[in-house]
Design a protein around this motif. Structure first.
Motif, PDB file in Angstrom:
ATOM      1  N   HIS A  59       0.829  -1.218   0.000  1.00 42.14           N
ATOM      2  CA  HIS A  59       0.000   0.000   0.000  1.00 42.14           C
ATOM      3  C   HIS A  59       0.858   1.260   0.000  1.00 42.14           C
ATOM      4  CE1 HIS A  59      -2.115  -3.243   2.109  1.00 42.14           C
ATOM      5  NE2 HIS A  59      -3.237  -2.706   1.757  1.00 42.14           N
ATOM      6  N   PHE A  64       6.552   2.271  -5.080  1.00 42.84           N
ATOM      7  CA  PHE A  64       5.899   3.538  -5.433  1.00 42.84           C
ATOM      8  C   PHE A  64       5.556   3.494  -6.921  1.00 42.84           C
ATOM      9  CE2 PHE A  64       6.223   8.110  -6.680  1.00 42.84           C
ATOM     10  CZ  PHE A  64       5.013   8.475  -6.102  1.00 42.84           C
ATOM     11  N   LEU A  65       4.917   4.555  -7.386  1.00 42.19           N
ATOM     12  CA  LEU A  65       4.455   4.618  -8.768  1.00 42.19           C
ATOM     13  C   LEU A  65       5.601   4.776  -9.769  1.00 42.19           C
ATOM     14  CD1 LEU A  65       1.482   7.077  -8.135  1.00 42.19           C
ATOM     15  CD2 LEU A  65       1.366   4.581  -8.303  1.00 42.19           C
ATOM     16  N   VAL A 155      -2.844  -1.011  -6.504  1.00 43.11           N
ATOM     17  CA  VAL A 155      -2.781   0.435  -6.278  1.00 43.11           C
ATOM     18  C   VAL A 155      -3.223   1.182  -7.531  1.00 43.11           C
ATOM     19  CG1 VAL A 155      -1.188   2.365  -5.891  1.00 43.11           C
ATOM     20  CG2 VAL A 155      -0.978   0.292  -4.519  1.00 43.11           C
ATOM     21  N   GLN A 156      -2.728   0.735  -8.667  1.00 45.44           N
ATOM     22  CA  GLN A 156      -2.868   1.498  -9.915  1.00 45.44           C
ATOM     23  C   GLN A 156      -3.439   0.604 -11.008  1.00 45.44           C
ATOM     24  OE1 GLN A 156       0.619   3.997 -11.512  1.00 45.44           O
ATOM     25  NE2 GLN A 156       0.896   2.059 -12.546  1.00 45.44           N
ATOM     26  N   HIS A 157      -4.507   1.042 -11.633  1.00 41.33           N
ATOM     27  CA  HIS A 157      -5.059   0.303 -12.777  1.00 41.33           C
ATOM     28  C   HIS A 157      -4.165   0.518 -13.982  1.00 41.33           C
ATOM     29  CE1 HIS A 157      -8.960  -0.978 -11.050  1.00 41.33           C
ATOM     30  NE2 HIS A 157      -8.714   0.035 -10.214  1.00 41.33           N
ATOM     31  N   LEU A 197     -12.247   3.296   0.433  1.00 48.04           N
ATOM     32  CA  LEU A 197     -11.724   4.362   1.294  1.00 48.04           C
ATOM     33  C   LEU A 197     -11.899   5.744   0.666  1.00 48.04           C
ATOM     34  CD1 LEU A 197      -8.314   2.692   2.265  1.00 48.04           C
ATOM     35  CD2 LEU A 197     -10.462   2.639   3.556  1.00 48.04           C
ATOM     36  N   ASP A 198     -11.975   5.807  -0.665  1.00 46.45           N
ATOM     37  CA  ASP A 198     -11.875   7.101  -1.352  1.00 46.45           C
ATOM     38  C   ASP A 198     -13.148   7.471  -2.085  1.00 46.45           C
ATOM     39  OD1 ASP A 198     -11.372   4.873  -2.960  1.00 46.45           O
ATOM     40  OD2 ASP A 198     -10.101   5.959  -4.349  1.00 46.45           O
ATOM     41  N   MET A 230     -13.642  -4.086 -13.586  1.00 45.97           N
ATOM     42  CA  MET A 230     -14.504  -2.934 -13.293  1.00 45.97           C
ATOM     43  C   MET A 230     -15.705  -3.355 -12.444  1.00 45.97           C
ATOM     44  SD  MET A 230     -13.266  -0.085 -14.189  1.00 45.97           S
ATOM     45  CE  MET A 230     -11.579  -0.596 -13.942  1.00 45.97           C
ATOM     46  N   GLN A 239     -11.135  -0.519  -3.038  1.00 46.09           N
ATOM     47  CA  GLN A 239     -10.051  -1.283  -2.407  1.00 46.09           C
ATOM     48  C   GLN A 239     -10.424  -2.758  -2.194  1.00 46.09           C
ATOM     49  OE1 GLN A 239     -10.722   2.027  -1.348  1.00 46.09           O
ATOM     50  NE2 GLN A 239      -9.032   2.567  -2.693  1.00 46.09           N
TER      51      GLN A 239
ATOM     52  N   THR B  16     -13.277   7.239  -8.346  1.00 47.71           N
ATOM     53  CA  THR B  16     -12.291   7.600  -9.361  1.00 47.71           C
ATOM     54  C   THR B  16     -11.377   6.407  -9.574  1.00 47.71           C
ATOM     55  OG1 THR B  16     -12.320   9.900  -8.638  1.00 47.71           O
ATOM     56  CG2 THR B  16     -10.418   9.194  -9.938  1.00 47.71           C
ATOM     57  N   ILE B  17     -11.330   5.926 -10.802  1.00 45.56           N
ATOM     58  CA  ILE B  17     -10.414   4.819 -11.103  1.00 45.56           C
ATOM     59  C   ILE B  17      -8.998   5.390 -11.208  1.00 45.56           C
ATOM     60  CG2 ILE B  17      -9.801   3.022 -12.784  1.00 45.56           C
ATOM     61  CD1 ILE B  17     -12.443   2.462 -11.364  1.00 45.56           C
ATOM     62  N   PHE B  18      -8.121   4.947 -10.313  1.00 45.84           N
ATOM     63  CA  PHE B  18      -6.748   5.453 -10.331  1.00 45.84           C
ATOM     64  C   PHE B  18      -5.969   4.681 -11.393  1.00 45.84           C
ATOM     65  CE2 PHE B  18      -2.334   5.780  -8.956  1.00 45.84           C
ATOM     66  CZ  PHE B  18      -2.228   7.145  -8.770  1.00 45.84           C
ATOM     67  N   ALA B  23      -2.497   8.647 -12.436  1.00 53.91           N
ATOM     68  CA  ALA B  23      -1.164   8.430 -11.860  1.00 53.91           C
ATOM     69  C   ALA B  23      -0.167   9.450 -12.383  1.00 53.91           C
ATOM     70  CB  ALA B  23      -0.691   7.007 -12.151  1.00 53.91           C
ATOM     71  N   TYR B  27       1.371  12.554  -9.922  1.00 50.96           N
ATOM     72  CA  TYR B  27       2.675  11.980  -9.547  1.00 50.96           C
ATOM     73  C   TYR B  27       3.383  12.777  -8.446  1.00 50.96           C
ATOM     74  CZ  TYR B  27       6.988   9.349  -9.950  1.00 50.96           C
ATOM     75  OH  TYR B  27       8.064   8.554  -9.667  1.00 50.96           O
ATOM     76  N   ASN B  30       1.546  12.453  -5.094  1.00 53.52           N
ATOM     77  CA  ASN B  30       1.708  11.120  -4.516  1.00 53.52           C
ATOM     78  C   ASN B  30       3.141  10.872  -4.066  1.00 53.52           C
ATOM     79  OD1 ASN B  30      -0.994  10.204  -4.760  1.00 53.52           O
ATOM     80  ND2 ASN B  30      -0.685   9.966  -6.968  1.00 53.52           N
ATOM     81  N   ILE B  75      -8.039  13.894  -4.634  1.00 51.72           N
ATOM     82  CA  ILE B  75      -8.251  12.736  -5.513  1.00 51.72           C
ATOM     83  C   ILE B  75      -8.461  13.207  -6.952  1.00 51.72           C
ATOM     84  CG2 ILE B  75      -9.862  10.854  -6.052  1.00 51.72           C
ATOM     85  CD1 ILE B  75     -10.213  10.612  -2.926  1.00 51.72           C
ATOM     86  N   ASN B  80      -3.741   9.428  -4.846  1.00 54.68           N
ATOM     87  CA  ASN B  80      -4.178   8.054  -4.599  1.00 54.68           C
ATOM     88  C   ASN B  80      -4.364   7.873  -3.099  1.00 54.68           C
ATOM     89  OD1 ASN B  80      -3.424   5.204  -3.664  1.00 54.68           O
ATOM     90  ND2 ASN B  80      -3.840   4.868  -5.830  1.00 54.68           N
ATOM     91  N   ILE B  81      -5.446   7.256  -2.708  1.00 54.36           N
ATOM     92  CA  ILE B  81      -5.821   7.198  -1.293  1.00 54.36           C
ATOM     93  C   ILE B  81      -4.751   6.530  -0.419  1.00 54.36           C
ATOM     94  CG2 ILE B  81      -7.126   5.031  -1.386  1.00 54.36           C
ATOM     95  CD1 ILE B  81      -8.145   8.240   0.545  1.00 54.36           C
ATOM     96  N   TYR B  82      -4.025   5.562  -0.960  1.00 52.87           N
ATOM     97  CA  TYR B  82      -3.002   4.888  -0.142  1.00 52.87           C
ATOM     98  C   TYR B  82      -1.878   5.853   0.232  1.00 52.87           C
ATOM     99  CZ  TYR B  82      -5.067   0.291  -1.138  1.00 52.87           C
ATOM    100  OH  TYR B  82      -5.895  -0.795  -1.224  1.00 52.87           O
ATOM    101  N   TYR B  83      -1.530   6.747  -0.683  1.00 54.22           N
ATOM    102  CA  TYR B  83      -0.489   7.745  -0.365  1.00 54.22           C
ATOM    103  C   TYR B  83      -1.090   8.892   0.447  1.00 54.22           C
ATOM    104  CZ  TYR B  83       1.587   5.012  -4.094  1.00 54.22           C
ATOM    105  OH  TYR B  83       2.022   3.965  -4.856  1.00 54.22           O
TER     106      TYR B  83
END
Lengths: 282, 118
Positions: A59, A64-65, A155-157, A197-198, A230, A239, B16-18, B23, B27, B30, B75, B80-83
């Motif tokens: 998480h 990270f990204l 985390v990321q789609h 969560l969001d 989806m 989540q 919102t689809i992240f 991303a 950036y 996050n 958002i 991103n909610i985790y960050y």
């Protein structure tokens, strides 16, 4: 050759770590959750696995990204738990099993799974909370198995499909059963169940969908591969996609499993908490 | 960045689809939040919020969302909610506080909403 004993799933909510630290086992809020674990403890005590494959989702501690692996496998001698930003006390490192890690990596890449190997990997609550739940006092429980963490991206789609998660598990199971050591292995699938969560939909929980997942993952996981990613976001919450970890675990167990125990409780923190112990046919 | 001509997602109200688009948009925001894993960075932000946001190159929308403690806006700006959860920790907000802030409920109302789904 190694034997896969079974699989255990659990939610891995950060608040659980805090509740364990404060020993809130009989607190009215926590009791229905912690009541799900004594049967798991008894099973672990009876079977004493030598290795534990901990399938979780990072998480924002280990990755990270900048570089986001879809499937990452730990290949370290130990795994450090670190501060996730909240300044909570970290647990001592968990012992790794790099010889098993590299066996899994070799076998899975040969089976066309393109994974990322990690010789250093900080592990967050997704990895640690299940260990604390299943092996109280972890990592200092005398029965603590050596571990291989496997993290999937939620985390990321684009995230992996449910079908791919199940296939990943099947290839993992094949790898484990060909490990040339007379060892007993348990597989953890952590995270979930429904939660978000969001956004304006924060707090969303879906009991009906969770029950559908719990029913099918035992005896008919193939049914769940019909759920698109989806749809998973829509029905399990943003989540709730952590259910992919359960699918990966399930794939590794083979077709024939026996349900030993199950628990389901709403809410723990923002989450519908689920626990399931499945034993593989001997 | 946009990717015309193909819709990868379905519309899920309040969600919102992240994805890659978000991303990339988020950036810097996050990255700043990810770095809050380290205590010294949390202290750095607390000591000088504006300077710290500048250091990470946040855009004006992201900065304003943080000034306003506006989670939904963060958002929208690619957070991103985790960050963001690490930032929420600095503001001493629990996940139920964050849930309440996003849904127009008090924390108690949000907790009641969670329980109502049992």
């Amino acid at each position: 050759m190694a034997t896969v004993l079974g699989g255990i799933t659990t939610s891995h909510i950060p608040a659980v770590g805090n509740a364990i630290q404060k020993e809130l086992y009989d607190d009215p809020y926590w009791k229905p959750f912690f009541d799900g674990y004594p049967k798991v403890h008894a099973w672990i005590k009876e079977h004493k696995p030598d290795y534990c494959i901990n399938i979780y989702n990072d998480h924002g501690l280990g990755f990270f990204l900048d570089r986001m692996p879809t499937f990452a496998i730990g290949a370290a001698h130990e795994y450090r738990n670190e501060d996730e930003g909240w300044g909570l006390p970290s647990l001592d490192p968990f012992p790794g099993a790099p010889e098993l890690s590299w066996h899994i990596i070799e076998s899975m890449v040969a089976d066309h799974f393109d994974i990322t190997s990690c010789q250093e990997l900080a592990v967050d609550h997704g990895f640690v909370v299940p260990m604390q739940l299943f092996w109280p006092g972890a990592p200092h429980n005398p029965d603590m198995p050596k571990t291989v963490p496997i993290s999937a991206n939620t985390v990321q789609h684009p995230i992996p499909t449910l079908a791919r998660a199940l296939e990943f598990g099947r290839a993992l199971g094949k790898a484990l059963r060909s490990f040339p050591e007379d060892a007993k292995i348990v597989i953890l699938g952590t995270g979930g169940l429904s939660h978000q969560l969001d956004g304006q939909r924060a707090g969303f929980i879906n009991k009906e969908f969770d029950q559908y997942c719990l029913e099918n993952i035992v005896s008919n996981p193939e049914e769940l591969t019909k759920v698109t990613r989806m749809e998973l976001v829509e029905k399990a919450g943003a989540q709730g996609t952590e259910f992919l970890m359960w699918m990966m675990m399930r794939g590794a167990l083979g077709d024939d499993v026996t349900e030993i125990t199950r628990n389901y409780h709403i809410p723990i923190s923002n989450t519908a908490a689920g626990t399931l112990l499945l034993e593989c046919a001997a | 960045m946009d990717q015309p001509g193909y819709d990868y997602h379905i519309d899920i109200p309040g969600t919102t689809i992240f994805d890659g688009k978000q991303a990339m948009k988020g950036y810097a925001l996050n990255k700043m939040c990810y770095d809050f894993n380290r205590a010294e960075n949390r202290e750095g932000f607390k000591a000088d919020e504006e300077g710290w946001m500048e250091k990470y190159g946040l855009n004006e929308g992201q900065k304003q969302a943080i000034r306003d403690r506006d989670i939904l806006k963060m958002i929208e700006e690619g957070g991103n909610i985790y960050y963001l959860a690490k930032l929420a920790g600095i503001f001493k907000l629990s996940v139920q506080d964050v849930g309440g802030l996003q849904t127009g409920r008090t924390t108690e109302e949000f907790q009641d909403y969670l329980k109502s789904q049992a």
